[in-house]
Design a protein around this motif. Structure first.
Motif, short mmCIF file in Angstrom:
data_model
loop_
_atom_site.label_atom_id
_atom_site.label_comp_id
_atom_site.label_asym_id
_atom_site.label_seq_id
_atom_site.Cartn_x
_atom_site.Cartn_y
_atom_site.Cartn_z
N ASN A 39 0.83 -1.19 0.00
CA ASN A 39 0.00 0.00 0.00
C ASN A 39 0.87 1.25 0.00
N LEU A 40 0.30 2.32 -0.50
CA LEU A 40 0.99 3.60 -0.49
C LEU A 40 0.01 4.66 -0.02
N GLN A 41 0.24 5.18 1.17
CA GLN A 41 -0.56 6.27 1.70
C GLN A 41 0.09 7.59 1.27
N MET A 42 -0.66 8.38 0.53
CA MET A 42 -0.13 9.63 -0.01
C MET A 42 -0.85 10.80 0.63
N ASN A 43 -0.13 11.62 1.36
CA ASN A 43 -0.70 12.80 2.01
C ASN A 43 -0.07 14.06 1.45
N LEU A 44 -0.72 15.18 1.71
CA LEU A 44 -0.21 16.49 1.27
C LEU A 44 0.16 16.46 -0.21
N LEU A 45 -0.75 15.93 -1.00
CA LEU A 45 -0.48 15.77 -2.42
C LEU A 45 -0.30 17.11 -3.12
N LYS A 46 0.58 17.12 -4.10
CA LYS A 46 0.90 18.32 -4.87
C LYS A 46 0.59 18.05 -6.34
N PRO A 47 0.35 19.09 -7.12
CA PRO A 47 0.11 18.88 -8.56
C PRO A 47 1.24 18.11 -9.24
N GLU A 48 2.46 18.28 -8.77
CA GLU A 48 3.58 17.57 -9.39
C GLU A 48 3.60 16.08 -9.04
N ASP A 49 2.71 15.63 -8.17
CA ASP A 49 2.56 14.20 -7.91
C ASP A 49 1.69 13.52 -8.96
N THR A 50 1.10 14.30 -9.85
CA THR A 50 0.26 13.75 -10.90
C THR A 50 1.07 12.84 -11.81
N ALA A 51 0.61 11.60 -11.94
CA ALA A 51 1.34 10.61 -12.72
C ALA A 51 0.53 9.32 -12.74
N VAL A 52 0.98 8.39 -13.58
CA VAL A 52 0.50 7.01 -13.49
C VAL A 52 1.41 6.29 -12.50
N TYR A 53 0.81 5.67 -11.53
CA TYR A 53 1.56 4.96 -10.49
C TYR A 53 1.51 3.45 -10.77
N TYR A 54 2.68 2.84 -10.72
CA TYR A 54 2.80 1.41 -11.00
C TYR A 54 3.32 0.70 -9.77
N CYS A 55 2.69 -0.42 -9.43
CA CYS A 55 3.27 -1.24 -8.37
C CYS A 55 4.21 -2.26 -8.97
N ASN A 56 5.13 -2.69 -8.17
CA ASN A 56 6.21 -3.56 -8.63
C ASN A 56 6.54 -4.56 -7.54
N GLY A 57 6.88 -5.76 -7.96
CA GLY A 57 7.29 -6.75 -6.98
C GLY A 57 8.41 -7.60 -7.54
N ASN A 58 9.36 -7.94 -6.71
CA ASN A 58 10.45 -8.85 -7.07
C ASN A 58 10.02 -10.23 -6.58
N ILE A 59 9.54 -11.06 -7.53
CA ILE A 59 8.75 -12.25 -7.18
C ILE A 59 9.35 -13.51 -7.78
N ARG A 60 9.31 -14.56 -7.00
CA ARG A 60 9.64 -15.88 -7.51
C ARG A 60 8.33 -16.63 -7.69
N ALA A 61 8.08 -17.04 -8.92
CA ALA A 61 6.82 -17.73 -9.24
C ALA A 61 7.09 -19.14 -9.70
N TYR A 62 6.23 -20.05 -9.32
CA TYR A 62 6.35 -21.43 -9.75
C TYR A 62 6.30 -21.50 -11.27
N PRO A 63 7.16 -22.28 -11.93
CA PRO A 63 8.15 -23.22 -11.39
C PRO A 63 9.58 -22.67 -11.39
N SER A 64 9.71 -21.35 -11.45
CA SER A 64 11.05 -20.76 -11.55
C SER A 64 11.83 -20.88 -10.24
N ASN A 65 13.14 -20.89 -10.37
CA ASN A 65 14.03 -20.86 -9.20
C ASN A 65 14.61 -19.48 -8.96
N THR A 66 14.20 -18.51 -9.77
CA THR A 66 14.77 -17.17 -9.65
C THR A 66 13.68 -16.14 -9.44
N TYR A 67 14.09 -14.99 -8.90
CA TYR A 67 13.19 -13.86 -8.72
C TYR A 67 13.31 -12.92 -9.92
N ARG A 68 12.20 -12.32 -10.28
CA ARG A 68 12.24 -11.29 -11.32
C ARG A 68 11.17 -10.26 -11.02
#
Length: 120
Positions: free
Chosen positions: A78-107
């Motif tokens: 989660n991202l709690q955003m307070n005191l927002l400014k016009p320059e915060d205007t953007a598309v926000y993307y979430c990201n995760g470094n994840i290991r998924a079956y059946p891989s042995n590595t994170y990406r």
């Protein structure tokens, strides 16, 4: 694996928004999770990230205003955003470094993006 982000919208300057992102699929492990943003004409930049141990990192422009948190049991960030400014205007993307079956590595996996508009 899918990352589903939600919570974007239109808010007035000085207002608050809370973004949420849930990771789903055949997940074997998640390391860092985070939020990035991209405004028109700009490169994608780090907003905040959090390790699976709870250590956080914030972009300079959001320090003291934004707070990142995660629920490792639910694979959410989660991202709690307070005191927002016009320059915060953007598309926000979430990201995760994840290991998924059946891989042995994170990406890196990315959510679809959610638009945050700060305007009066």
């Amino acid at each position: 694996v899918q990352l589903q982000a939600s919570g974007g919208g239109l808010v007035q300057p000085g207002g608050s928004l809370r973004l949420s992102c849930a990771a789903s699929g055949t997940i074997l492990g998640i390391r860092d999770m985070g939020w990035y943003r991209q405004a028109p004409g700009n490169q994608r930049e780090l907003v905040a990230s959090i390790t699976n141990g709870g250590s956080t990192l914030y972009g300079d422009s959001v320090k003291g205003r934004f707070t990142i948190s995660r629920d490792s049991a639910k694979n959410t960030v989660n991202l709690q955003m307070n005191l927002l400014k016009p320059e915060d205007t953007a598309v926000y993307y979430c990201n995760g470094n994840i290991r998924a079956y059946p891989s042995n590595t994170y990406r890196a996996y990315w959510g679809q993006g959610t638009l945050v508009t700060v305007s009066s």
